[in-house]
Design a protein around this motif. Structure first.
Motif, PDB file in Angstrom:
ATOM      1  N   SER A   1       0.827  -1.209   0.000  1.00  0.00           N
ATOM      2  CA  SER A   1       0.000   0.000   0.000  1.00  0.00           C
ATOM      3  C   SER A   1       0.861   1.259   0.000  1.00  0.00           C
ATOM      4  O   SER A   1       0.584   2.206  -0.743  1.00  0.00           O
TER       5      SER A   1
ATOM      6  N   ASN B   1      -5.694  -4.376  -3.369  1.00  0.00           N
ATOM      7  CA  ASN B   1      -4.803  -4.773  -2.279  1.00  0.00           C
ATOM      8  C   ASN B   1      -5.546  -4.759  -0.944  1.00  0.00           C
ATOM      9  O   ASN B   1      -5.380  -5.663  -0.130  1.00  0.00           O
ATOM     10  N   LYS B   2      -6.397  -3.761  -0.730  1.00  0.00           N
ATOM     11  CA  LYS B   2      -7.165  -3.706   0.521  1.00  0.00           C
ATOM     12  C   LYS B   2      -8.169  -4.854   0.603  1.00  0.00           C
ATOM     13  O   LYS B   2      -8.352  -5.450   1.663  1.00  0.00           O
TER      14      LYS B   2
ATOM     15  N   LEU C   1      -4.654  -0.306  -5.449  1.00  0.00           N
ATOM     16  CA  LEU C   1      -4.748  -0.027  -4.014  1.00  0.00           C
ATOM     17  C   LEU C   1      -6.032  -0.609  -3.442  1.00  0.00           C
ATOM     18  O   LEU C   1      -6.015  -1.220  -2.367  1.00  0.00           O
TER      19      LEU C   1
END
Length: 128
Positions: A35, A98-99, A95
């Motif tokens: 991140s 990824n979360k 992003l």
């Protein structure tokens, strides 16, 4: 219109430079490595956008001629606009993914491998 470009240039260049300085020097973000790496790349893309797209537009406005920097630079500026836009969109999507990945698999290793970083870099470059 000119004031908007000046404000966006100053805030884009200064704000993202401050963000990079805080992340690199002081480790200000306490997130997982991927991140932070994506956020750093977003800041770099925004700084490049400020200098290669917004600043030439400001120069063209004040020179009262759209071709003051030359025809080739105008063509390059138009290409840069879409490259940086596509890069930002891809990095923001990464992003978010990824979360989601971190929520679905919370016990997996948070340290990325070199392979993951290379795949994200190559994918972002190819996509944009």
């Amino acid at each position: 219109m000119q004031i908007w470009f000046i404000v966006s240039f100053v805030l884009g260049a200064a704000g993202n430079s401050f963000l990079l300085h805080a992340i690199i020097r002081y480790k200000a973000l306490k997130l997982d490595i991927i991140s932070v790496w994506i956020i750093e790349n977003l800041a770099v893309y925004d700084i490049l956008n400020s200098f290669f797209v917004i600043l030439p537009a400001i120069i063209s406005f004040f020179a009262s001629s759209p071709l003051v920097l030359g025809v080739r630079f105008c063509i390059a500026q138009a290409i840069y606009l879409y490259v940086f836009l596509a890069g930002n969109v891809v990095l923001i999507a990464l992003l978010s993914l990824n979360k989601i990945y971190r929520c679905l698999f919370p016990l997996r290793n948070l340290s990325p491998s070199r392979r993951q970083k290379v795949l994200i870099s190559v994918g972002t470059i190819l996509w944009s």
